[in-house]
Write a protein that holds these residues in place. Sequence first.
Motif, short mmCIF file in Angstrom:
data_model
loop_
_atom_site.label_atom_id
_atom_site.label_comp_id
_atom_site.label_asym_id
_atom_site.label_seq_id
_atom_site.Cartn_x
_atom_site.Cartn_y
_atom_site.Cartn_z
N GLY A 82 0.78 -1.23 0.00
CA GLY A 82 0.00 0.00 0.00
C GLY A 82 0.81 1.28 0.00
O GLY A 82 0.25 2.37 -0.10
N GLU A 83 2.15 1.17 0.10
CA GLU A 83 2.98 2.37 0.19
C GLU A 83 3.65 2.67 -1.15
O GLU A 83 4.13 1.76 -1.84
CB GLU A 83 4.05 2.20 1.27
N ASP A 84 3.71 3.95 -1.47
CA ASP A 84 4.30 4.42 -2.72
C ASP A 84 5.82 4.16 -2.71
O ASP A 84 6.56 4.81 -1.97
CB ASP A 84 4.01 5.91 -2.86
N VAL A 85 6.25 3.22 -3.54
CA VAL A 85 7.65 2.81 -3.58
C VAL A 85 8.56 3.97 -4.03
O VAL A 85 9.68 4.12 -3.55
CB VAL A 85 7.78 1.60 -4.53
N PHE A 86 8.06 4.83 -4.91
CA PHE A 86 8.92 5.87 -5.47
C PHE A 86 9.01 7.10 -4.56
O PHE A 86 9.75 8.03 -4.85
CB PHE A 86 8.43 6.27 -6.87
N ALA A 87 8.26 7.11 -3.47
CA ALA A 87 8.32 8.22 -2.52
C ALA A 87 9.32 7.96 -1.40
O ALA A 87 9.58 8.83 -0.59
CB ALA A 87 6.93 8.50 -1.94
N LYS A 88 9.88 6.75 -1.36
CA LYS A 88 10.70 6.36 -0.21
C LYS A 88 12.12 6.93 -0.30
O LYS A 88 12.69 7.05 -1.38
CB LYS A 88 10.75 4.84 -0.09
N ARG A 89 12.68 7.24 0.87
CA ARG A 89 14.04 7.74 0.99
C ARG A 89 14.70 7.08 2.20
O ARG A 89 14.01 6.60 3.09
CB ARG A 89 14.06 9.26 1.25
N GLY A 90 16.01 7.08 2.21
CA GLY A 90 16.77 6.72 3.41
C GLY A 90 16.46 5.34 3.95
O GLY A 90 16.44 4.36 3.22
N ARG A 91 16.23 5.28 5.26
CA ARG A 91 16.00 3.99 5.93
C ARG A 91 14.80 3.25 5.39
O ARG A 91 14.79 2.03 5.29
CB ARG A 91 15.77 4.23 7.42
N SER A 92 13.77 4.03 5.08
CA SER A 92 12.55 3.44 4.55
C SER A 92 12.81 2.75 3.20
O SER A 92 12.27 1.68 2.90
CB SER A 92 11.52 4.56 4.46
N LEU A 93 13.68 3.36 2.40
CA LEU A 93 14.07 2.78 1.12
C LEU A 93 14.92 1.53 1.32
O LEU A 93 14.74 0.51 0.63
CB LEU A 93 14.83 3.83 0.29
N GLN A 94 15.83 1.57 2.29
CA GLN A 94 16.64 0.38 2.59
C GLN A 94 15.76 -0.78 3.02
O GLN A 94 15.96 -1.92 2.60
CB GLN A 94 17.64 0.70 3.70
N ALA A 95 14.77 -0.48 3.85
CA ALA A 95 13.86 -1.53 4.33
C ALA A 95 13.06 -2.11 3.17
O ALA A 95 12.84 -3.32 3.10
CB ALA A 95 12.93 -0.96 5.40
N LEU A 96 12.64 -1.25 2.26
CA LEU A 96 11.91 -1.72 1.08
C LEU A 96 12.76 -2.70 0.29
O LEU A 96 12.30 -3.77 -0.11
CB LEU A 96 11.53 -0.53 0.19
N ARG A 97 14.03 -2.33 0.05
CA ARG A 97 14.91 -3.18 -0.78
C ARG A 97 15.12 -4.53 -0.12
O ARG A 97 15.26 -5.55 -0.81
CB ARG A 97 16.24 -2.48 -1.01
N ARG A 98 15.16 -4.56 1.21
CA ARG A 98 15.33 -5.86 1.90
C ARG A 98 14.10 -6.72 1.76
O ARG A 98 14.19 -7.93 1.61
CB ARG A 98 15.64 -5.63 3.38
N SER A 99 12.92 -6.10 1.81
CA SER A 99 11.70 -6.92 1.92
C SER A 99 11.03 -7.20 0.58
O SER A 99 10.31 -8.18 0.46
CB SER A 99 10.70 -6.27 2.87
N ILE A 100 11.27 -6.36 -0.44
CA ILE A 100 10.51 -6.56 -1.69
C ILE A 100 10.98 -7.82 -2.42
O ILE A 100 10.21 -8.45 -3.12
CB ILE A 100 10.57 -5.32 -2.60
#
Length: 100
Positions: A82-100
Motif C-alpha cells: 500500500g505504500e508508494d515505492v517511489f516516494a521512499k528515501r533513506g532507511r525506509s528505502l533500505q527496508a523496502l529493498r530488503r523486503s521486496i
Amino acid sequence: MDPYGTEPILQVDDLVKRFPVQLGVVFKRTVGHVRAVDGVSFDLRRGETLGIVGESGCGKSTLAQVLMRLEPPTSGRVRFHGEDVFAKRGRSLQALRRSI
Ligand SMILES: Nc1ncnc2c1ncn2[C@@H]1O[C@H](COP(=O)(O)OP(=O)(O)O)[C@@H](O)[C@H]1O
Ligand SMILES: [Mg+2]
C-alpha cells in the motif's frame, strides 16, 4: 488495515522505463530512447506467484530493478503493501529493498 490480506501486496500501474540512447563522448546528445519497460501493470496478492517470461532484452531485469528502486522509473506507480515505492528515501528505502 487489512487483517485478512485481501489487498494486493504489490500493485504496479502503467510502469514505464526508457533509457536514453546517446552519441558522442564529451558532448553527448540523446538520439533516441530504448523502451525497456513500456506500460506494465499487474497486482500480486498473498499466496500468488507471478512469472515474468520473455525473450532476452524484453525488459524483465529492468522491471525488477525499477521495482527495487535500483533504477528510477520514467513514469508509472508502484505500491508495496500500500505504500508508494517511489516516494521512499533513506532507511525506509533500505527496508523496502530488503523486503521486496
Ligand atoms: N542501463 C541500461 N542502459 C541502456 N539500455 C539498457 C540498460 N539496461 C537495459 N537496457 C536495454 O533495455 C532493454 C531491456 O533489457 P533487460 O531488462 O536487461 O531485458 P531482459 O532482462 O528481459 O533480458 C534492452 O534493450 C537493453 O539493451
Ligand atoms: Mg535479464
